[in-house]
Design a protein around this motif. Structure first.
Motif, PDB file in Angstrom:
ATOM      1  N   HIS A   1       8.421   5.276  -5.295  1.00  0.00           N
ATOM      2  CA  HIS A   1       7.788   5.475  -3.992  1.00  0.00           C
ATOM      3  C   HIS A   1       8.221   4.463  -2.934  1.00  0.00           C
ATOM      4  N   CYS A   2       9.041   3.466  -3.291  1.00  0.00           N
ATOM      5  CA  CYS A   2       9.568   2.587  -2.233  1.00  0.00           C
ATOM      6  C   CYS A   2      10.380   3.410  -1.238  1.00  0.00           C
TER       7      CYS A   2
ATOM      8  N   ASP B   1      -1.803   9.711  -3.635  1.00  0.00           N
ATOM      9  CA  ASP B   1      -1.373   8.624  -4.515  1.00  0.00           C
ATOM     10  C   ASP B   1      -2.582   8.013  -5.208  1.00  0.00           C
TER      11      ASP B   1
ATOM     12  N   HIS C   1      -2.450   4.870  -5.732  1.00  0.00           N
ATOM     13  CA  HIS C   1      -2.359   3.510  -5.188  1.00  0.00           C
ATOM     14  C   HIS C   1      -2.218   3.536  -3.670  1.00  0.00           C
TER      15      HIS C   1
ATOM     16  N   ASP D   1      -0.454   1.373  -2.006  1.00  0.00           N
ATOM     17  CA  ASP D   1       0.913   0.929  -1.678  1.00  0.00           C
ATOM     18  C   ASP D   1       0.953   0.125  -0.385  1.00  0.00           C
TER      19      ASP D   1
ATOM     20  N   HIS E   1       7.792  -0.723  -4.762  1.00  0.00           N
ATOM     21  CA  HIS E   1       7.118   0.585  -4.673  1.00  0.00           C
ATOM     22  C   HIS E   1       5.623   0.423  -4.375  1.00  0.00           C
ATOM     23  N   GLY E   2       5.103  -0.784  -4.436  1.00  0.00           N
ATOM     24  CA  GLY E   2       3.714  -1.044  -4.045  1.00  0.00           C
ATOM     25  C   GLY E   2       3.567  -1.478  -2.597  1.00  0.00           C
TER      26      GLY E   2
END
Length: 306
Positions: free
Chosen positions: A100-101, A127, A129, A131, A144-145
């Motif tokens: 997901h980055c 999602d 998360h 992020d 990706h976070g």
């Protein structure tokens, strides 16, 4: 039904921003699950652009709070240019991730397109998360976070400048749905920046229908709707093929309703499908489910409606 019936599939086979290897195989798993032919069966004109190329994953520890920053920048630049080119050509880009980055490259391209076209932007971030980490907040350094924070202007210069404007987007344009795992410092930061978050407790209490009505409120004919779909949004019981499984996600029916209500707006104009990790999947079931849900974004309905 979606108003835009010409779609370009863009594979981004990398796990450069992730904490587990395997998301690099996501694009192929989605193709094996017949994403192209499935969309074609709904009258969509589909071109598969193949896979983008970028640096290999060196699998190194974090450096000054970031893992693989140079490689992440390179991949996101390539993604940005590819997504932007499709939008300029009047086609709907579907980015097949990858971790997901890459949402940073994709959404910064969408934002650039909207600025130039004089359109408003709404981003639905599906999602587990938020992020919304920074190098100061993240325990892991995995980028990706961090993509939402980077899009909102918080992150290393090389990443936040990719779209040509800092910040690439305003936090008020984002609706996060399905969130259920947020680091303590990240939680404070999300509140400070006033992100609109419909977490799982909200969905439990209010239901997916009410959640989506709010998330999709005030969309008009001049709004570009971008959906960034992290497969870990789904409950791991139905979608095991992700690197960061968090129990308690949306059920199959809740996820279908979410997608059908997005389709009903007729405003979907770009899509990311992220974090599918076939190495952790069972007989490609997560990819098949993802394709099933994407089909609903393009008008497949479970009901006979007049």
């Amino acid at each position: 039904m979606s108003t835009q019936r010409s779609v370009s599939l863009i594979g981004a086979p990398t796990d450069i921003g992730a904490g587990a290897r395997g998301a690099s195989m996501g694009p192929e798993a989605l193709r094996v699950a017949n994403i192209g032919p499935t969309l074609q069966s709904h009258g969509v004109d589909v071109i598969d652009r193949g896979n983008l190329a970028g640096p290999a994953n060196p699998w190194l520890p974090p450096l000054e709070g970031y893992r693989h920053l140079d490689e992440v920048v390179a991949w996101n630049q390539v993604v940005h240019e590819a997504v932007y080119a499709e939008l300029q050509g009047g086609r709907m880009p579907i980015l097949l991730g990858g971790d997901h980055c890459l949402g940073l490259g994709s959404i910064s391209a969408v934002a650039r397109h909207c600025r130039e076209a004089g359109k408003k932007l709404r981003v639905l971030w599906l999602d587990a998360h938020a992020d919304f980490n920074t190098s100061e907040l993240t325990p892991s350094g995995n980028i990706h976070g961090m993509p939402v924070a980077c899009l909102c202007g918080f992150g290393p210069k090389e990443l936040i400048e990719i779209g040509g404007k800092v910040p690439a987007i305003n936090p008020k344009w984002i609706r996060q749905i399905g969130i259920r795992s947020v680091d303590p410092g990240e939680k404070r930061f999300v509140h400070e920046q006033e992100l609109e978050v419909f977490d799982m407790r909200y969905i439990d209490e209010m239901g997916m229908r009410h959640t989506m009505e709010l998330a999709l409120a005030t969309l008009d004919a001049n709004t570009h709707l971008h959906v960034s779909f992290d497969v870990d949004f789904l409950d791991p019981a139905i979608a095991p093929g992700v690197g960061t499984t968090i129990p308690g996600g949306p059920t199959y029916r809740e996820a279908q309703l979410c997608m059908e209500m997005i389709a009903d707006t007729g405003r979907l104009a770009s899509l990311d499908v992220m974090e599918l990790n076939p190495a952790l999947d069972v007989r490609n079931q997560t990819a098949l489910l993802a394709v099933d849900l994407i089909e609903s974004l393009f008008g497949k309905s479970t009901l006979m409606r007049k």
